[in-house]
Design a protein around this motif. Sequence first.
Motif, PDB file in Angstrom:
ATOM      1  N   PRO A 262      12.124  -8.326  -0.197  1.00  0.00           N
ATOM      2  CA  PRO A 262      10.767  -8.900  -0.170  1.00  0.00           C
ATOM      3  C   PRO A 262       9.863  -8.278   0.900  1.00  0.00           C
ATOM      4  CG  PRO A 262      12.394 -10.639  -0.403  1.00  0.00           C
ATOM      5  CD  PRO A 262      13.151  -9.373  -0.116  1.00  0.00           C
ATOM      6  N   ALA A 263      10.423  -7.894   2.021  1.00  0.00           N
ATOM      7  CA  ALA A 263       9.615  -7.304   3.096  1.00  0.00           C
ATOM      8  C   ALA A 263       9.109  -5.913   2.737  1.00  0.00           C
ATOM      9  CB  ALA A 263      10.419  -7.250   4.386  1.00  0.00           C
ATOM     10  N   PHE A 264       9.782  -5.254   1.798  1.00  0.00           N
ATOM     11  CA  PHE A 264       9.425  -3.876   1.467  1.00  0.00           C
ATOM     12  C   PHE A 264       8.848  -3.716   0.060  1.00  0.00           C
ATOM     13  CE2 PHE A 264      12.647  -3.675   4.795  1.00  0.00           C
ATOM     14  CZ  PHE A 264      11.953  -2.933   5.730  1.00  0.00           C
ATOM     15  N   ALA A 265       8.621  -4.817  -0.631  1.00  0.00           N
ATOM     16  CA  ALA A 265       8.082  -4.754  -1.990  1.00  0.00           C
ATOM     17  C   ALA A 265       6.706  -4.077  -1.973  1.00  0.00           C
ATOM     18  CB  ALA A 265       7.978  -6.151  -2.572  1.00  0.00           C
ATOM     19  N   GLY A 266       6.577  -3.007  -2.737  1.00  0.00           N
ATOM     20  CA  GLY A 266       5.306  -2.301  -2.849  1.00  0.00           C
ATOM     21  C   GLY A 266       4.931  -1.450  -1.647  1.00  0.00           C
ATOM     22  N   TRP A 267       5.783  -1.394  -0.655  1.00  0.00           N
ATOM     23  CA  TRP A 267       5.483  -0.649   0.576  1.00  0.00           C
ATOM     24  C   TRP A 267       5.927   0.798   0.435  1.00  0.00           C
ATOM     25  CZ3 TRP A 267       8.807   1.274   4.658  1.00  0.00           C
ATOM     26  CH2 TRP A 267       8.119   1.639   5.820  1.00  0.00           C
ATOM     27  N   GLU A 268       5.140   1.704   0.968  1.00  0.00           N
ATOM     28  CA  GLU A 268       5.524   3.120   1.030  1.00  0.00           C
ATOM     29  C   GLU A 268       5.532   3.540   2.483  1.00  0.00           C
ATOM     30  OE1 GLU A 268       3.401   5.778  -1.506  1.00  0.00           O
ATOM     31  OE2 GLU A 268       3.204   4.261  -3.080  1.00  0.00           O
ATOM     32  N   ARG A 269       6.466   4.389   2.834  1.00  0.00           N
ATOM     33  CA  ARG A 269       6.533   4.896   4.206  1.00  0.00           C
ATOM     34  C   ARG A 269       5.195   5.516   4.600  1.00  0.00           C
ATOM     35  NH1 ARG A 269      11.231   6.888   2.107  1.00  0.00           N
ATOM     36  NH2 ARG A 269      13.078   5.888   2.926  1.00  0.00           N
ATOM     37  N   PRO A 270       4.748   5.279   5.811  1.00  0.00           N
ATOM     38  CA  PRO A 270       3.477   5.865   6.242  1.00  0.00           C
ATOM     39  C   PRO A 270       3.609   7.321   6.691  1.00  0.00           C
ATOM     40  CG  PRO A 270       4.368   4.467   7.962  1.00  0.00           C
ATOM     41  CD  PRO A 270       5.274   4.310   6.763  1.00  0.00           C
ATOM     42  N   MET A 271       4.803   7.870   6.641  1.00  0.00           N
ATOM     43  CA  MET A 271       5.022   9.237   7.091  1.00  0.00           C
ATOM     44  C   MET A 271       4.643  10.230   5.988  1.00  0.00           C
ATOM     45  SD  MET A 271       7.505   7.006   7.756  1.00  0.00           S
ATOM     46  CE  MET A 271       8.511   6.317   9.034  1.00  0.00           C
ATOM     47  N   ARG A 272       4.171  11.370   6.407  1.00  0.00           N
ATOM     48  CA  ARG A 272       3.852  12.455   5.471  1.00  0.00           C
ATOM     49  C   ARG A 272       4.451  13.727   6.041  1.00  0.00           C
ATOM     50  NH1 ARG A 272       0.036  16.413   4.660  1.00  0.00           N
ATOM     51  NH2 ARG A 272      -0.486  16.801   2.492  1.00  0.00           N
ATOM     52  N   TYR A 273       5.243  14.400   5.244  1.00  0.00           N
ATOM     53  CA  TYR A 273       5.925  15.601   5.709  1.00  0.00           C
ATOM     54  C   TYR A 273       5.449  16.805   4.907  1.00  0.00           C
ATOM     55  CZ  TYR A 273       8.937  12.061   7.751  1.00  0.00           C
ATOM     56  OH  TYR A 273       9.407  10.980   8.445  1.00  0.00           O
TER      57      TYR A 273
END
Length: 111
Positions: free
Chosen positions: A17-28
């Motif tokens: 539930p804490a990560f539903a729909g979340w994407e890492r904010p990192m860009r490589y």
Amino acid sequence: RLLAATDAVAAREQWAPAFAGWERPMRYAGPDETAELLRAAGFVDVRCWLQPHPITPDEPLEYLASIPLGAHLDRLPEDRRAAFVAEVAALLPTPVTVDYVRLNMDARRRA
């Protein structure tokens, strides 16, 4: 390995539930993309390359919590963060080694 372990833990029922729909904010960005961006910004003699840079921290749980998992932990209540880090660490080989890759670049500003 770290990203796969983190994704596996984040997908578990108690964490999902804490990560539903979340994407890492990192860009490589890779070397080719970085070189294009540098040239577009007016740099010449551009050279970009990757270099393995593994880290084996003396205190793996503290390191994981403070550096690579920081954005993940921001999504969790403070009292659940240590458990998340421990679950991720349990999926990693020992000693815990974070397989960083450095993006190096050389370039100069057009005269």
